[in-house]
Write an enzyme that holds these catalytic residues in place. Structure first.
Site, PDB file in Angstrom:
ATOM      1  N   HIS A   7      -3.792   4.656   4.108  1.00 31.82           N
ATOM      2  CA  HIS A   7      -4.911   3.717   4.230  1.00 31.82           C
ATOM      3  C   HIS A   7      -6.178   4.339   3.651  1.00 31.82           C
ATOM      4  O   HIS A   7      -6.955   3.689   2.961  1.00 31.82           O
ATOM      5  CB  HIS A   7      -5.133   3.356   5.697  1.00 31.82           C
ATOM      6  CG  HIS A   7      -6.368   2.549   5.924  1.00 31.82           C
ATOM      7  ND1 HIS A   7      -6.468   1.227   5.567  1.00 31.82           N
ATOM      8  CD2 HIS A   7      -7.572   2.900   6.455  1.00 31.82           C
ATOM      9  CE1 HIS A   7      -7.682   0.785   5.876  1.00 31.82           C
ATOM     10  NE2 HIS A   7      -8.367   1.772   6.410  1.00 31.82           N
TER      11      HIS A   7
ATOM     12  N   ARG B 260       0.854  -1.186   0.000  1.00 36.47           N
ATOM     13  CA  ARG B 260       0.000   0.000   0.000  1.00 36.47           C
ATOM     14  C   ARG B 260       0.889   1.236   0.000  1.00 36.47           C
ATOM     15  O   ARG B 260       1.334   1.700   1.043  1.00 36.47           O
ATOM     16  CB  ARG B 260      -0.906  -0.024   1.250  1.00 36.47           C
ATOM     17  CG  ARG B 260      -2.079   0.956   1.173  1.00 36.47           C
ATOM     18  CD  ARG B 260      -2.672   1.171   2.537  1.00 36.47           C
ATOM     19  NE  ARG B 260      -1.836   2.079   3.322  1.00 36.47           N
ATOM     20  CZ  ARG B 260      -1.695   2.022   4.637  1.00 36.47           C
ATOM     21  NH1 ARG B 260      -2.288   1.086   5.340  1.00 36.47           N
ATOM     22  NH2 ARG B 260      -0.938   2.911   5.264  1.00 36.47           N
TER      23      ARG B 260
ATOM     24  N   TYR C  15       3.734   6.175  11.144  1.00 39.32           N
ATOM     25  CA  TYR C  15       3.943   4.826  11.682  1.00 39.32           C
ATOM     26  C   TYR C  15       4.799   3.912  10.795  1.00 39.32           C
ATOM     27  O   TYR C  15       5.046   2.780  11.167  1.00 39.32           O
ATOM     28  CB  TYR C  15       2.596   4.144  11.960  1.00 39.32           C
ATOM     29  CG  TYR C  15       1.646   4.076  10.787  1.00 39.32           C
ATOM     30  CD1 TYR C  15       1.810   3.138   9.772  1.00 39.32           C
ATOM     31  CD2 TYR C  15       0.565   4.955  10.696  1.00 39.32           C
ATOM     32  CE1 TYR C  15       0.936   3.066   8.700  1.00 39.32           C
ATOM     33  CE2 TYR C  15      -0.323   4.886   9.631  1.00 39.32           C
ATOM     34  CZ  TYR C  15      -0.135   3.943   8.636  1.00 39.32           C
ATOM     35  OH  TYR C  15      -1.000   3.881   7.578  1.00 39.32           O
TER      36      TYR C  15
END
Length: 382
Positions: free
Chosen positions: A279, A275, A288
């Protein structure tokens, strides 16, 4: 030791289901015999590229619209276009897609119009769901694409139930149940796999393993070496593909769909990808994860890889690519312009579609709500 019925032996290290299937090299090269075995004409190959490019260009424009406040939410499929289109291309028109989050491109590939999709993002009067779903939650009976749920993995038992119904009715239908790596930690995944394995229903579980379940990395998601091998516990055969290789995704999906269609039951397909975007429009991945890794995956762009293949094998020129891009951008822009002008659903639709006859208490609430704008206008302007 006594063997249980259907017991599966431990996996050897060279188990074919563990091998990451690839058709294209990183530079878009492929064995001619292997390509011939796919049985795809040049026009079909170019259609795969067009489907992937539509996702990419649409995501770029629509995410920008979300940032401008014109729609409330958006989730990209950037970097995962090959997994979406490659697997969807192996399905027949009568098959069903039960999506996770990033499969809207499959609905468009299977016939959902751009205007219908964009109407859903606005939740306007043309939206078949009448604005009752979050953006990026389309559904279309015509394309047999079931409206997704934001709750992770809840769609998987539903897909298995649909596949069981098809089996009991004798319908020539396969159900493609999409999920992400994070869904494999949910109970619904295990319930669905177990039921599908026992009843040998025509379902294909397609896991787009993009290595991040929002902010949870793959190594914190599972201790198993692969997602695919989770099928062992349930007697479900499994296959893995390079999720950035559209032809590998098509090849493994075609095998799984063929098995399901002839009565051999379910398959768990893992498409390993990444990805590269957030998100969703509500997420900041830089908080993160190490984005230098993300940049390395950006260099493995599935569109660029497949474009190189088309240039080698289908004489696909830069001029043809530019013309295709211009056509897609025009279609997206025109669809947005048309749907952004459409008003919201009628206020009365708030109380419709649940009861055959709208109860008196809801009609009373609707009347009160309808009167509010008039009361406000009177208070402001006398």
């Amino acid at each position: 030791m006594t063997r249980l019925p259907g017991q599966v032996d431990p996996l050897p290290g060279d188990h074919p289901g563990l091998v990451l299937r690839r058709v294209l090299s990183d530079e878009g090269q492929a064995d001619a015999t292997r390509i011939a075995s796919l049985g795809m004409e040049p026009d079909e190959l170019r259609r795969l590229y067009a489907g992937m490019l539509l996702i990419r260009l649409m995501d770029e424009r629509l995410l920008g619209m979300q940032r401008q406040g014109r729609i409330g939410f958006y989730g990209e499929a950037r970097g995962q276009e090959a997994a979406v289109i490659g697997t969807a291309a192996a399905l027949a028109p009568q098959d069903y897609v039960v999506p996770a989050l990033r499969e809207a491109g499959a609905a468009l590939f299977r016939g959902l119009s751009l205007r219908q999709y964009i109407a859903q993002l606005f939740g306007n009067q043309n939206d078949v769901a009448k604005g009752r779903q979050m953006p990026c939650h389309p559904g279309t009976r015509a394309s047999r694409y079931v409206t997704m749920s934001s709750c992770i993995a809840t769609q998987l038992p539903h897909a298995v139930g649909m596949a069981l119904a098809a089996k009991l009715k004798g319908d020539d239908v396969v159900v493609a149940a999409y999920l992400g790596d994070g869904a494999t930690s949910e109970a619904d995944f295990h319930v669905a796999c177990n039921f599908a394995g026992v009843w040998k229903v025509p379902v294909v579980f397609v896991c787009q393993n993009n290595q991040w379940a929002i902010s949870t990395p793959g190594h914190m998601q599972t201790a198993s070496a692969t997602i695919a091998q989770k099928g062992v516990a349930y007697g479900v055969p499994f296959l893995r593909a390079d999720g950035n290789d559209v032809l590998a995704c098509f090849e493994v999906m075609r095998e799984a769909v063929t098995r399901a269609r002839v009565g051999m039951g379910p398959t768990l397909v893992e498409a390993l990808t990444y990805r590269v975007s957030a998100h969703s429009s509500s997420d900041d991945p830089s908080r993160y994860r190490d984005e230098t890794i993300t940049e390395r995956w950006r260099e493995r762009d599935p569109l660029l890889r497949f474009k190189k293949f088309l240039q080698y094998y289908c004489a696909f020129s830069d001029e043809q690519d530019a013309a295709l891009r211009a056509d897609i951008e025009t279609r997206v822009r025109d669809a947005v312009a048309a749907e952004e002008k459409v008003p919201p659903p009628p206020l009365a639709s708030l109380v419709q579609d649940v009861f055959a006859e709208v109860p008196a208490n809801l009609l009373e609430q609707l009347a009160e709500l309808t009167s509010l704008p008039r009361q406000l206008d009177k208070a402001l302007h006398g």
